[in-house]
Every structure is written in C-alpha cells, then in structure tokens.
Write an enzyme that holds these catalytic residues in place. Structure first.
Site, short mmCIF file in Angstrom:
data_model
loop_
_atom_site.label_atom_id
_atom_site.label_comp_id
_atom_site.label_asym_id
_atom_site.label_seq_id
_atom_site.Cartn_x
_atom_site.Cartn_y
_atom_site.Cartn_z
N ASP A 123 93.47 22.11 -31.06
CA ASP A 123 92.31 22.38 -31.90
C ASP A 123 92.78 22.36 -33.35
O ASP A 123 93.61 23.18 -33.75
CB ASP A 123 91.68 23.74 -31.56
CG ASP A 123 90.29 23.89 -32.18
OD1 ASP A 123 90.18 23.73 -33.41
OD2 ASP A 123 89.33 24.19 -31.44
N THR A 138 81.69 15.60 -22.80
CA THR A 138 80.45 16.35 -22.67
C THR A 138 80.05 16.94 -24.02
O THR A 138 79.26 17.87 -24.09
CB THR A 138 80.62 17.51 -21.65
OG1 THR A 138 81.76 18.30 -22.02
CG2 THR A 138 80.81 16.97 -20.24
N ARG A 179 79.73 15.09 -27.87
CA ARG A 179 78.81 14.24 -28.61
C ARG A 179 79.17 12.78 -28.38
O ARG A 179 80.35 12.41 -28.40
CB ARG A 179 78.85 14.57 -30.11
CG ARG A 179 78.19 15.92 -30.45
CD ARG A 179 76.70 15.88 -30.16
NE ARG A 179 76.01 17.14 -30.41
CZ ARG A 179 75.73 18.04 -29.48
NH1 ARG A 179 76.14 17.85 -28.23
NH2 ARG A 179 75.06 19.14 -29.79
N ASP A 205 78.69 12.39 -20.29
CA ASP A 205 77.37 13.01 -20.29
C ASP A 205 76.63 12.71 -21.59
O ASP A 205 75.44 12.97 -21.69
CB ASP A 205 77.52 14.53 -20.12
CG ASP A 205 76.18 15.24 -20.11
OD1 ASP A 205 75.35 14.91 -19.24
OD2 ASP A 205 75.95 16.12 -20.98
N GLU A 250 71.20 7.63 -27.05
CA GLU A 250 70.66 8.32 -25.88
C GLU A 250 69.16 8.05 -25.69
O GLU A 250 68.47 8.81 -25.00
CB GLU A 250 70.95 9.81 -25.98
CG GLU A 250 72.46 10.08 -25.96
CD GLU A 250 72.83 11.55 -25.91
OE1 GLU A 250 71.93 12.40 -26.05
OE2 GLU A 250 74.03 11.85 -25.74
N HIS A 274 72.98 13.57 -20.63
CA HIS A 274 73.14 14.71 -21.54
C HIS A 274 72.55 15.98 -20.93
O HIS A 274 71.74 16.68 -21.56
CB HIS A 274 72.50 14.41 -22.90
CG HIS A 274 73.06 15.26 -24.02
ND1 HIS A 274 73.05 14.87 -25.33
CD2 HIS A 274 73.64 16.50 -24.01
CE1 HIS A 274 73.60 15.81 -26.08
NE2 HIS A 274 73.96 16.81 -25.29
#
Length: 316
Positions: free
Chosen positions: A171, A230, A232, A256, A261, A288
C-alpha cells in the site's frame, strides 16, 4: 423550516427511517437522473448517492443549502471532495459496509477460476461429463499479492488467511500496518512482481491508479499471473490485459469491474475488445456486484447514517 434529504439510489429502508426519525423529510428517487438532481438540489440539506450521480462543481454550486453528501460505498471519484470542502459540505462514505462482501466475492471468483467451475457447470447441463479436462489447481501453496490494503484489501487477506497461501501486501500510503495482520507480509511492488502467482487490486480510481496495469506492469509479473479486480475498471488497461491473456503472460483474470460498464454505449472498437475479453475460458466476470449483498445493503445504510448523525451533531 423543513429539512430535506435527497436519496438518489436504492437504499435499505433503515436509512430513510433513520433520517425521518431525526426530523428530516426524505425524497426517495432511485431513478432520478443527473440533470434532474441539478434542477432540484437547491432545496436540499443532504444528498445520498451511490455511483450514478456525479457530485461536481455544477451541482455543488447549485446546492446552496447542502450540508453533507453521503456515498453508499467507498469509491469517491464521483465527488469533487476538494470543492465540497471549500463550500463547507461534509463528504462521508461507508467502505466498512461492503468490504466483507467484496472480499468474499474476490475469493469466490478465484476459486471458480481455479476449478473451472463455469465450464464444468455449462458442460454438465449439456450432459457432457469431462473430468480430466476440468481438472483445476489449488491455491494452497501459492503467493497472493494484495495491492491496496484498506478495508477491502485487508478483508480479502483475512479470507485467505486460513487457506495456506503466502500473502504479500503493498500500500503506497500505509506503513507499519502488518502488526494487526500476522498472516500478511508488508512488502514493495518489486517483490510482488517477482513472487506473486495471484494479484488482487483494491484501489481507488485516481490519476495515479488509472491504467496502473498495462503492458509494462504485466511484463514485470510472473508468467501466468492471475489478476483479480473488484476495485475500479480503469485500474486495468483492457487492451493490454487481452494481449497478456493471448500471450499467456496472464494466466487468468477475475473481473467485477470494467472500463466501460454500460454495454449499450460500446463503440465499435469496444465491442471488438470486450468480445475478445469475454471469449477467454480463463476469465471470470460479473457486473460490478462485488459488495452487492443483502447484508451489505443494510450495513452500508446503518454505517452511513451513524456517520452523518455524528457530523451533524458536531456541527450543532
């Protein structure tokens, strides 16, 4: 004076009931358009959004009474947070509300991919009985890299903790968080590139994360790496992913989220691109819905309500 809140998407009834108990009038319009919101927002003290309403400068300038914007979920790219702060509008979200649901789906999609469940299901329904062709692989013994260790990244790690995998986490904006997660190794991207058999993305969409996964990124990974996204859709450059799948540099993908979209808006080039993507047997897709569970709908509402109540309490 009547205090009004505009709710622009489907929510659990507990959210509206809570606002009404606090003395607000709630206008519930889950089908409202962006243009319609702009026309009426001047009348409202609160605005609840999910993903379809872009809370930009135009809306914020018209929202002369607005005190808060509540986001059902975690993605904040749809809200101009800096301008909202300038206007004195509090912005709140509820990433805690659906992080478990996202993590469960990420793991579920990975297991579906690993065990060829989509193909096996389809074949059995057609009375085709192919055991050897559908032999899968176990994730035990694999190394999983998690990029982004916020609510969903840490929840995914928790799901993996009993599955015999090595978990690496990176991170960019956090350090020293691993003391709370003894089953995770905090690392840098170089080690994830070198060691991860599976990489899961849990990132917000920013200028720095858009297309972070491109041809250059893919070539740095272990050959045959599996991606899970999952977060963006724009985190992954779709064309480069397709190229990676074709070459074998990418061994599979669980997606996802997507760059576009709204299939009915596909350009001719996008129609070709997504047809290619969806043709791969080693790609598992969903619309999504990671985080879209019965339980998370209630949890999102309750968490957001409590956060808004706390902000309003402090303001008074």
């Amino acid at each position: 004076m009547v205090r009004k809140i505009l709710v622009t998407d489907g929510v659990h009834p507990s959210l509206i009931e809570g606002f009404e108990a606090d003395g607000f009038d709630c206008d519930y319009h889950p089908a409202i358009s962006l243009e319609e919101v702009r026309e009426v927002i001047a009348d409202y003290e609160g605005l609840i959004v999910n993903s379809k309403i872009l809370v930009d400068r135009l809306i914020l300038d018209k929202a002369v009474q607005l005190k808060f914007v509540g986001r059902l979920g975690s993605g904040m790219e749809i809200i101009d947070q800096e301008y909202a702060a300038e206007k004195g509008v509090a912005v709140l979200s509820a990433p805690e509300g659906n992080c478990n649901a996202v993590a469960e789906q990420a793991l579920g999609m990975l297991l579906v991919l690993a065990n060829n469940i989509l193909r096996a299901d389809r074949e059995v329904r057609q009375k085709i009985w192919e055991r050897e062709k559908n032999r899968g692989f176990e994730i035990m013994g694999k190394t999983v890299g998690i990029i982004g260790f916020g609510h969903t990244g840490s929840s995914f790690a928790k799901k993996l903790s009993g599955m015999g995998v090595k978990i690496l986490a990176y991170d960019k904006y956090k350090r020293g968080y691993i003391s709370d997660y003894p089953y995770v190794e905090e690392t840098e991207m170089l080690e994830i590139f070198e060691k991860a058999d599976i990489i899961s993305f849990h990132l917000p969409l920013t200028n720095k994360t858009k297309h972070i996964v491109d041809d250059t990124f893919i070539r740095k990974c272990k050959e045959g790496v599996i991606f899970i996204n999952t977060s963006r859709g724009h985190v992954i450059k779709t064309g480069d992913l397709v190229t990676g799948l074709e070459s074998g540099n990418v061994g599979g993908a669980c997606l996802d989220v997507f760059e576009n979209e709204k299939p009915y808006t596909y350009s001719e080039a996008e129609k070709v691109l997504f047809e290619q993507l969806y043709s791969f047997e080693n790609v598992v897709v969903s619309p999504h819905v990671a985080g879209w569970t019965v339980e998370s709908k209630r949890r999102l509402a309750d968490i957001l309500l409590n956060k808004i109540r706390e902000v309003l309490k402090q303001a008074n």
